[in-house]
Design a protein around this motif. Structure first.
Motif, PDB file in Angstrom:
ATOM      1  N   LEU A 147     -56.281 -37.975 -48.556  1.00 61.29           N
ATOM      2  CA  LEU A 147     -55.790 -39.236 -49.124  1.00 61.29           C
ATOM      3  C   LEU A 147     -56.807 -40.375 -49.084  1.00 61.29           C
ATOM      4  O   LEU A 147     -57.138 -40.970 -50.115  1.00 61.29           O
ATOM      5  CB  LEU A 147     -54.488 -39.645 -48.410  1.00 61.29           C
ATOM      6  CG  LEU A 147     -53.707 -40.811 -49.012  1.00 61.29           C
ATOM      7  CD1 LEU A 147     -52.202 -40.603 -48.813  1.00 61.29           C
ATOM      8  CD2 LEU A 147     -54.125 -42.141 -48.398  1.00 61.29           C
ATOM      9  N   GLU A 148     -57.312 -40.658 -47.912  1.00 62.72           N
ATOM     10  CA  GLU A 148     -58.234 -41.791 -47.770  1.00 62.72           C
ATOM     11  C   GLU A 148     -59.478 -41.615 -48.635  1.00 62.72           C
ATOM     12  O   GLU A 148     -59.919 -42.546 -49.307  1.00 62.72           O
ATOM     13  CB  GLU A 148     -58.631 -41.974 -46.297  1.00 62.72           C
ATOM     14  CG  GLU A 148     -57.551 -42.602 -45.433  1.00 62.72           C
ATOM     15  CD  GLU A 148     -56.443 -41.620 -45.052  1.00 62.72           C
ATOM     16  OE1 GLU A 148     -56.612 -40.389 -45.294  1.00 62.72           O
ATOM     17  OE2 GLU A 148     -55.394 -42.056 -44.529  1.00 62.72           O
ATOM     18  N   LYS A 149     -60.002 -40.421 -48.601  1.00 64.15           N
ATOM     19  CA  LYS A 149     -61.213 -40.151 -49.381  1.00 64.15           C
ATOM     20  C   LYS A 149     -60.956 -40.350 -50.880  1.00 64.15           C
ATOM     21  O   LYS A 149     -61.753 -40.964 -51.591  1.00 64.15           O
ATOM     22  CB  LYS A 149     -61.686 -38.718 -49.108  1.00 64.15           C
ATOM     23  CG  LYS A 149     -62.972 -38.346 -49.833  1.00 64.15           C
ATOM     24  CD  LYS A 149     -63.556 -37.049 -49.284  1.00 64.15           C
ATOM     25  CE  LYS A 149     -64.645 -36.473 -50.198  1.00 64.15           C
ATOM     26  NZ  LYS A 149     -65.534 -37.495 -50.786  1.00 64.15           N
ATOM     27  N   ILE A 150     -59.841 -39.844 -51.337  1.00 64.76           N
ATOM     28  CA  ILE A 150     -59.499 -39.951 -52.760  1.00 64.76           C
ATOM     29  C   ILE A 150     -59.401 -41.411 -53.200  1.00 64.76           C
ATOM     30  O   ILE A 150     -59.966 -41.819 -54.208  1.00 64.76           O
ATOM     31  CB  ILE A 150     -58.161 -39.233 -53.056  1.00 64.76           C
ATOM     32  CG1 ILE A 150     -58.289 -37.734 -52.803  1.00 64.76           C
ATOM     33  CG2 ILE A 150     -57.693 -39.508 -54.472  1.00 64.76           C
ATOM     34  CD1 ILE A 150     -56.966 -36.996 -52.756  1.00 64.76           C
ATOM     35  N   VAL A 171     -46.849 -43.086 -45.380  1.00 63.02           N
ATOM     36  CA  VAL A 171     -47.729 -42.930 -46.539  1.00 63.02           C
ATOM     37  C   VAL A 171     -48.224 -44.296 -47.010  1.00 63.02           C
ATOM     38  O   VAL A 171     -49.411 -44.476 -47.297  1.00 63.02           O
ATOM     39  CB  VAL A 171     -47.004 -42.208 -47.699  1.00 63.02           C
ATOM     40  CG1 VAL A 171     -47.785 -42.353 -48.994  1.00 63.02           C
ATOM     41  CG2 VAL A 171     -46.793 -40.741 -47.357  1.00 63.02           C
ATOM     42  N   SER A 172     -47.306 -45.260 -47.064  1.00 65.00           N
ATOM     43  CA  SER A 172     -47.707 -46.585 -47.540  1.00 65.00           C
ATOM     44  C   SER A 172     -48.771 -47.175 -46.621  1.00 65.00           C
ATOM     45  O   SER A 172     -49.721 -47.803 -47.094  1.00 65.00           O
ATOM     46  CB  SER A 172     -46.497 -47.513 -47.620  1.00 65.00           C
ATOM     47  OG  SER A 172     -46.139 -48.005 -46.350  1.00 65.00           O
ATOM     48  N   GLU A 173     -48.638 -46.943 -45.346  1.00 68.20           N
ATOM     49  CA  GLU A 173     -49.619 -47.492 -44.402  1.00 68.20           C
ATOM     50  C   GLU A 173     -50.997 -46.883 -44.624  1.00 68.20           C
ATOM     51  O   GLU A 173     -52.017 -47.583 -44.587  1.00 68.20           O
ATOM     52  CB  GLU A 173     -49.153 -47.265 -42.960  1.00 68.20           C
ATOM     53  CG  GLU A 173     -48.033 -48.219 -42.578  1.00 68.20           C
ATOM     54  CD  GLU A 173     -47.280 -47.795 -41.314  1.00 68.20           C
ATOM     55  OE1 GLU A 173     -47.804 -46.926 -40.572  1.00 68.20           O
ATOM     56  OE2 GLU A 173     -46.172 -48.317 -41.079  1.00 68.20           O
ATOM     57  N   ALA A 178     -56.406 -47.611 -46.795  1.00 66.84           N
ATOM     58  CA  ALA A 178     -57.522 -47.079 -47.579  1.00 66.84           C
ATOM     59  C   ALA A 178     -57.901 -47.977 -48.751  1.00 66.84           C
ATOM     60  O   ALA A 178     -58.881 -47.727 -49.434  1.00 66.84           O
ATOM     61  CB  ALA A 178     -57.175 -45.680 -48.087  1.00 66.84           C
ATOM     62  N   GLY A 179     -57.079 -49.019 -49.006  1.00 69.80           N
ATOM     63  CA  GLY A 179     -57.485 -49.960 -50.044  1.00 69.80           C
ATOM     64  C   GLY A 179     -56.467 -50.228 -51.141  1.00 69.80           C
ATOM     65  O   GLY A 179     -56.706 -51.046 -52.020  1.00 69.80           O
TER      66      GLY A 179
END
Lengths: 292, 292
Positions: A147-150, A171-173, A178-179
């Motif tokens: 997730l974060e990478k994507i 998930v929202s957090e 991540a931006g």
DNA sequence: CCGTGTGAAGCAATTCACAGCG
DNA sequence: CGCTGTGAATTGCTTCACACGG
């Protein structure tokens, strides 16, 4: 309607009312249809009819954008399409991710209306390892670990959550960390987010409940004497229950209310209803989807 | 949020504001969660936090329903669940039909949140003969030919439309003629319905567009000088185009605007965007689904 | 003369702030 | 004393109605 969250209180001079912003996509859709039929101009009256609003409101809405019409003539369709698109930020490309690829997530991924408005599905993400790699709407599903990478690699600022309610907050957090700064939430939960993050929610069962409310009203108008009486009894019983609230357990109270409220014939159905409301699974109303 | 249509202007004395009605399902959800955790009472402050609203609003909302709280204590959870359910009409059974069993229709059929709120999926209807008989969410899909019979036999008053935009209006007319008086519309079209029929619409791409608007604003705040200049140029160019509107064809105008608006480096992207907006298919934004 | 653009009036919803009750 | 319930103040949205410009 899906519901929204208010934003900042109109930062400065060029503050377009939230209610107006919410209608711009509607106008845009109507205008696009006209554009396809090569209609060169529309009056506020015509466009308003096509968009399902009244013309005074439409003119007021457009007045916040500027003076884009011609008196005595109307609005130039192509020009307005461009102006509204620009105002909405649709002249740029918005990569979005969809998290939770169950029934609903898959339907969203397949939804053509996104791509045609400048929204590009950059990735589909699901927590189920079995889903990873499977193509949905022509895109391979990726695992939550990525997730974060994507988000970072694609410069994603808008996320769609279609997970079960239980997973949504977490998930929202992660999205926000991540931006991501705008979230469209389909999970039936209130998301707790920091200032500066916009959340809009769409809750299918809420919409139906609102319809049921009005539907009930309609039924009440042509009410039979019986129904009126039954309701009066229910009211009385309810009051009664409330008055003795202090001495009863909550559970006993609710049951008493349900029993007292519904006389004879109607009873079986109403009781069943009450029970099934109670029986609802924990966080049960999930639009679809992946195991968290 | 999904958007709604206003109803009659509060028929008589006990008129609950539309805004309040729209929040009741939210409160109900929060209360149900508390109920499952066997919490006996909540204060307006706590419940408001759980529902994502402020406490004054919540108290005002509840005041329209009656005096259901206890001063100094709060609200009895079970009792409130019952009162709100009753007010919303959820103590009775609402058979609904879903028309258009594509991706979205199927997702809706599988959505657990309906059943748990008193909504019973009475039938799934699709225009594709190949779908007929196929089970979706444990219910056999029926053909559109059966629509009227299904509505009447089951006493259905609430219909869900998940067809492509092109089919929606016609479907709504058939539903209404057969007795439906409330419609939840997922097709991206404005439905024309007679008085007395309630329509609520959910449009996925509209929600994203509203988010994009706010997202764009955020980006604008940390604007580089370059971006600001570019925007000013775009604005000027746009004005220019408008001023000469009379002499130019609509098409030429839009193109001119797009070209003049975006200097140098940014040009390629912006132009591409404009084109793809134009290229959108006819009635293209269909949430899924069956061929009409 | 027709339809836009907009002040002004009218409504509806939200928020404030506190009286009143358990 | 704490928290509900609610009038009063405020804010925001919609509608009216007409002046203005093409």
């Amino acid at each position: 309607m899906a519901t929204g969250r208010t934003h900042r209180p109109a930062t400065r001079s060029r503050g377009i009312p939230e209610a107006t912003v919410a209608r711009l996509p509607l106008y845009l859709r109507a205008l696009t249809a006209l554009s396809e039929r090569s209609v060169p101009t529309v009056s506020s009256e015509e466009l308003a009819a096509a968009a399902g609003v009244n013309s005074a409101k439409l003119r007021k809405d457009f007045s916040y954008l500027g003076s884009y019409g011609t008196r005595g003539v109307g609005y130039d369709v192509e020009y307005l399409v461009y102006q509204i698109s620009r105002e909405l930020g649709l002249t740029q490309d918005w990569p979005v991710v969809i998290v939770g690829i169950g029934n609903l997530g898959a339907a969203l991924a397949n939804y053509g209306g996104f791509a045609s408005r400048g929204f590009r599905v950059a990735a589909l993400i699901d927590a189920d390892p079995a889903m990873a790699g499977k193509p949905v709407a022509g895109i391979a599903v990726q695992h939550t670990d990525e997730l974060e990478k994507i988000i970072e690699d694609n410069g994603v600022h808008i996320g769609v959550i279609a997970t079960p309610a239980g997973a949504a907050q977490q998930v929202s957090e992660r999205l926000i960390a991540a931006g991501v700064t705008s979230i469209l939430n389909f999970a039936p939960t209130v998301l707790q987010v920091p200032d500066g993050v916009d959340v809009r929610k769409v809750d299918l069962s809420i919409e139906l409940q609102i319809l049921a409310f009005h539907e009930q009203r309609k039924a009440g108008e042509e009410a039979t004497a019986e129904a009126v009486v039954a309701d009066a009894v229910a009211e009385a019983a309810a009051k009664d229950v409330k008055d003795t609230a202090a001495e009863q357990s909550a559970e006993a109270k609710r049951t008493a209310a349900a029993e007292a409220a519904v006389p004879s014939a109607a009873r079986a159905e109403a009781t069943a209803r009450t029970e099934s409301t109670d029986r609802k699974g924990p966080d049960g109303d999930v639009p679809a989807v992946m195991p968290a």
